[in-house]
Design a protein around this motif. Structure first.
Motif, PDB file in Angstrom:
ATOM      1  N   ILE A  10       0.793  -1.219  -0.060  1.00 46.41           N
ATOM      2  CA  ILE A  10      -0.199   0.055   0.041  1.00 46.41           C
ATOM      3  C   ILE A  10       1.074   1.232  -0.037  1.00 46.41           C
ATOM      4  CG2 ILE A  10      -1.674   1.160   1.369  1.00 46.41           C
ATOM      5  CD1 ILE A  10      -2.790  -1.382   2.499  1.00 46.41           C
ATOM      6  N   GLU A  11       1.717   1.125   0.806  1.00 45.62           N
ATOM      7  CA  GLU A  11       2.877   2.303   1.048  1.00 45.62           C
ATOM      8  C   GLU A  11       3.377   2.655  -0.386  1.00 45.62           C
ATOM      9  OE1 GLU A  11       6.816   3.629   3.411  1.00 45.62           O
ATOM     10  OE2 GLU A  11       5.924   2.099   3.773  1.00 45.62           O
ATOM     11  N   GLN A  12       4.079   1.617  -1.088  1.00 48.67           N
ATOM     12  CA  GLN A  12       4.726   1.834  -2.337  1.00 48.67           C
ATOM     13  C   GLN A  12       3.742   2.462  -3.434  1.00 48.67           C
ATOM     14  OE1 GLN A  12       8.012   1.474  -2.524  1.00 48.67           O
ATOM     15  NE2 GLN A  12       7.539   2.703  -4.434  1.00 48.67           N
ATOM     16  N   TYR A  14       0.797   3.821  -2.895  1.00 44.51           N
ATOM     17  CA  TYR A  14       0.574   5.187  -2.782  1.00 44.51           C
ATOM     18  C   TYR A  14       1.839   6.226  -3.096  1.00 44.51           C
ATOM     19  CZ  TYR A  14      -0.847   9.342  -0.167  1.00 44.51           C
ATOM     20  OH  TYR A  14      -1.249  10.756   0.094  1.00 44.51           O
ATOM     21  N   SER A  15       3.102   5.732  -2.945  1.00 45.33           N
ATOM     22  CA  SER A  15       4.193   6.668  -3.390  1.00 45.33           C
ATOM     23  C   SER A  15       4.333   6.872  -4.724  1.00 45.33           C
ATOM     24  CB  SER A  15       5.131   6.051  -2.826  1.00 45.33           C
ATOM     25  OG  SER A  15       6.517   6.673  -2.937  1.00 45.33           O
ATOM     26  N   LEU A  16       3.873   5.510  -5.423  1.00 46.85           N
ATOM     27  CA  LEU A  16       4.187   5.827  -6.952  1.00 46.85           C
ATOM     28  C   LEU A  16       3.006   6.689  -7.651  1.00 46.85           C
ATOM     29  CD1 LEU A  16       4.921   1.654  -7.769  1.00 46.85           C
ATOM     30  CD2 LEU A  16       6.326   3.795  -8.118  1.00 46.85           C
ATOM     31  N   ILE A  17       1.967   6.278  -7.121  1.00 47.30           N
ATOM     32  CA  ILE A  17       0.629   7.255  -7.681  1.00 47.30           C
ATOM     33  C   ILE A  17       0.974   8.555  -7.400  1.00 47.30           C
ATOM     34  CG2 ILE A  17      -1.831   7.913  -7.452  1.00 47.30           C
ATOM     35  CD1 ILE A  17      -2.236   4.711  -6.902  1.00 47.30           C
ATOM     36  N   GLU A  18       1.428   9.046  -5.943  1.00 47.46           N
ATOM     37  CA  GLU A  18       1.635  10.354  -5.716  1.00 47.46           C
ATOM     38  C   GLU A  18       2.744  10.971  -6.677  1.00 47.46           C
ATOM     39  OE1 GLU A  18       0.536  12.602  -2.990  1.00 47.46           O
ATOM     40  OE2 GLU A  18      -0.945  11.464  -3.501  1.00 47.46           O
ATOM     41  N   LYS A  65     -10.163   4.218   1.520  1.00 49.05           N
ATOM     42  CA  LYS A  65      -9.398   3.449   2.635  1.00 49.05           C
ATOM     43  C   LYS A  65      -8.059   3.344   2.199  1.00 49.05           C
ATOM     44  CE  LYS A  65      -9.944  -1.110   4.508  1.00 49.05           C
ATOM     45  NZ  LYS A  65     -10.619  -2.311   4.377  1.00 49.05           N
ATOM     46  N   GLY A  66      -7.647   3.012   0.947  1.00 53.01           N
ATOM     47  CA  GLY A  66      -6.376   2.941   0.552  1.00 53.01           C
ATOM     48  C   GLY A  66      -5.516   4.002   0.694  1.00 53.01           C
ATOM     49  N   LYS A  67      -6.222   5.122   0.164  1.00 51.17           N
ATOM     50  CA  LYS A  67      -5.543   6.393   0.214  1.00 51.17           C
ATOM     51  C   LYS A  67      -5.082   6.891   1.742  1.00 51.17           C
ATOM     52  CE  LYS A  67      -7.582   8.052  -4.079  1.00 51.17           C
ATOM     53  NZ  LYS A  67      -8.674   9.221  -4.468  1.00 51.17           N
ATOM     54  N   MET A  68      -6.237   6.654   2.603  1.00 49.17           N
ATOM     55  CA  MET A  68      -5.902   6.840   3.698  1.00 49.17           C
ATOM     56  C   MET A  68      -4.684   6.279   4.514  1.00 49.17           C
ATOM     57  SD  MET A  68      -8.842   7.248   6.965  1.00 49.17           S
ATOM     58  CE  MET A  68      -9.123   5.332   7.227  1.00 49.17           C
ATOM     59  N   VAL A  69      -4.775   5.013   4.498  1.00 50.97           N
ATOM     60  CA  VAL A  69      -3.790   4.202   4.963  1.00 50.97           C
ATOM     61  C   VAL A  69      -2.477   4.493   4.197  1.00 50.97           C
ATOM     62  CG1 VAL A  69      -2.991   1.599   5.137  1.00 50.97           C
ATOM     63  CG2 VAL A  69      -5.231   2.469   5.458  1.00 50.97           C
ATOM     64  N   GLY A  70      -2.471   4.452   2.875  1.00 51.41           N
ATOM     65  CA  GLY A  70      -1.214   4.799   2.286  1.00 51.41           C
ATOM     66  C   GLY A  70      -0.440   6.247   2.889  1.00 51.41           C
ATOM     67  N   LYS A  71      -1.247   7.062   2.861  1.00 46.53           N
ATOM     68  CA  LYS A  71      -0.950   8.681   3.476  1.00 46.53           C
ATOM     69  C   LYS A  71      -0.422   8.284   4.794  1.00 46.53           C
ATOM     70  CE  LYS A  71      -2.085  13.432   4.205  1.00 46.53           C
ATOM     71  NZ  LYS A  71      -0.503  13.565   4.702  1.00 46.53           N
ATOM     72  N   LEU A  73       0.833   5.747   6.258  1.00 46.55           N
ATOM     73  CA  LEU A  73       2.307   4.927   6.136  1.00 46.55           C
ATOM     74  C   LEU A  73       3.462   5.523   5.544  1.00 46.55           C
ATOM     75  CD1 LEU A  73       0.550   1.515   4.713  1.00 46.55           C
ATOM     76  CD2 LEU A  73       1.395   1.912   6.819  1.00 46.55           C
ATOM     77  N   LEU A  74       3.096   6.352   4.711  1.00 50.46           N
ATOM     78  CA  LEU A  74       4.223   7.332   4.116  1.00 50.46           C
ATOM     79  C   LEU A  74       4.647   8.352   5.217  1.00 50.46           C
ATOM     80  CD1 LEU A  74       5.555   7.242   1.304  1.00 50.46           C
ATOM     81  CD2 LEU A  74       4.076   9.015   0.600  1.00 50.46           C
ATOM     82  N   ASP A  75       3.707   9.021   5.635  1.00 53.68           N
ATOM     83  CA  ASP A  75       3.940   9.593   6.746  1.00 53.68           C
ATOM     84  C   ASP A  75       4.848   9.041   8.162  1.00 53.68           C
ATOM     85  OD1 ASP A  75       2.492  11.741   5.605  1.00 53.68           O
ATOM     86  OD2 ASP A  75       0.860  11.828   6.947  1.00 53.68           O
ATOM     87  N   ARG A  76       4.487   7.888   8.416  1.00 57.73           N
ATOM     88  CA  ARG A  76       5.090   7.206   9.482  1.00 57.73           C
ATOM     89  C   ARG A  76       6.510   6.652   9.034  1.00 57.73           C
ATOM     90  NH1 ARG A  76       3.324   1.141  10.382  1.00 57.73           N
ATOM     91  NH2 ARG A  76       4.323   0.799   8.017  1.00 57.73           N
ATOM     92  N   HIS A  77       6.590   6.482   7.800  1.00 58.74           N
ATOM     93  CA  HIS A  77       8.154   6.195   7.195  1.00 58.74           C
ATOM     94  C   HIS A  77       8.797   7.545   7.147  1.00 58.74           C
ATOM     95  CE1 HIS A  77      10.405   3.777   4.496  1.00 58.74           C
ATOM     96  NE2 HIS A  77      11.063   4.779   4.162  1.00 58.74           N
TER      97      HIS A  77
END
Length: 136
Positions: A10-12, A14-18, A65-71, A73-77
């Protein structure tokens, strides 16, 4: 609740889409150093669990839901990278360490880390004092 492996995907995604505006199976496989067939299996599971919508040969999009989790996770990273850099971990070791610990911290622990960062950033002399301690 996504598993650590699901979180990585999910993190990856999200990051790729961003960064690119899209995420293809081949892009995900390359960035995670896995086989495309592994990506397809995980993407199908993420679709089933409603983190994304996947249509074979057409691509995928994250659900809300995926966007919320992805964001999150990226913030946590990013938070963990910032913290490890702040405390003086060698730059070449930061990613390895973040990957090793990011799935094992509670939200409470992440909030304490955020507070430590804010404490040090509020007064630059605190960072300088920490650096002096590390040189001893």
């Amino acid at each position: 609740m996504p598993t650590p492996s699901m979180e990585d995907y999910i993190e990856q995604i999200y990051s790729l889409i961003e960064t690119k505006g899209y995420a293809r199976v081949s892009d995900i496989a390359e960035s995670l150093s896995v086989h495309p067939s592994s990506v397809t299996k995980m993407v199908q599971k993420l679709d089933k669990d409603e983190y994304l919508v996947y249509e074979k040969y057409r691509g995928l999009i994250l659900t809300e839901k995926g966007k919320m989790v992805g964001k999150r996770l990226l913030d946590r990273h990013a938070l963990l990278e910032q913290f490890l850099e702040l405390i003086g971990v060698d730059k070449e070791d930061i990613l390895y360490n973040v990957e090793g610990i990011e799935h094992h911290l509670t939200r409470s622990a992440l909030e304490r880390i955020r507070e430590v960062i804010q404490y040090f950033e509020a007064d630059n002399t605190r960072i300088q004092e920490l650096r002096m301690l590390q040189k001893k």
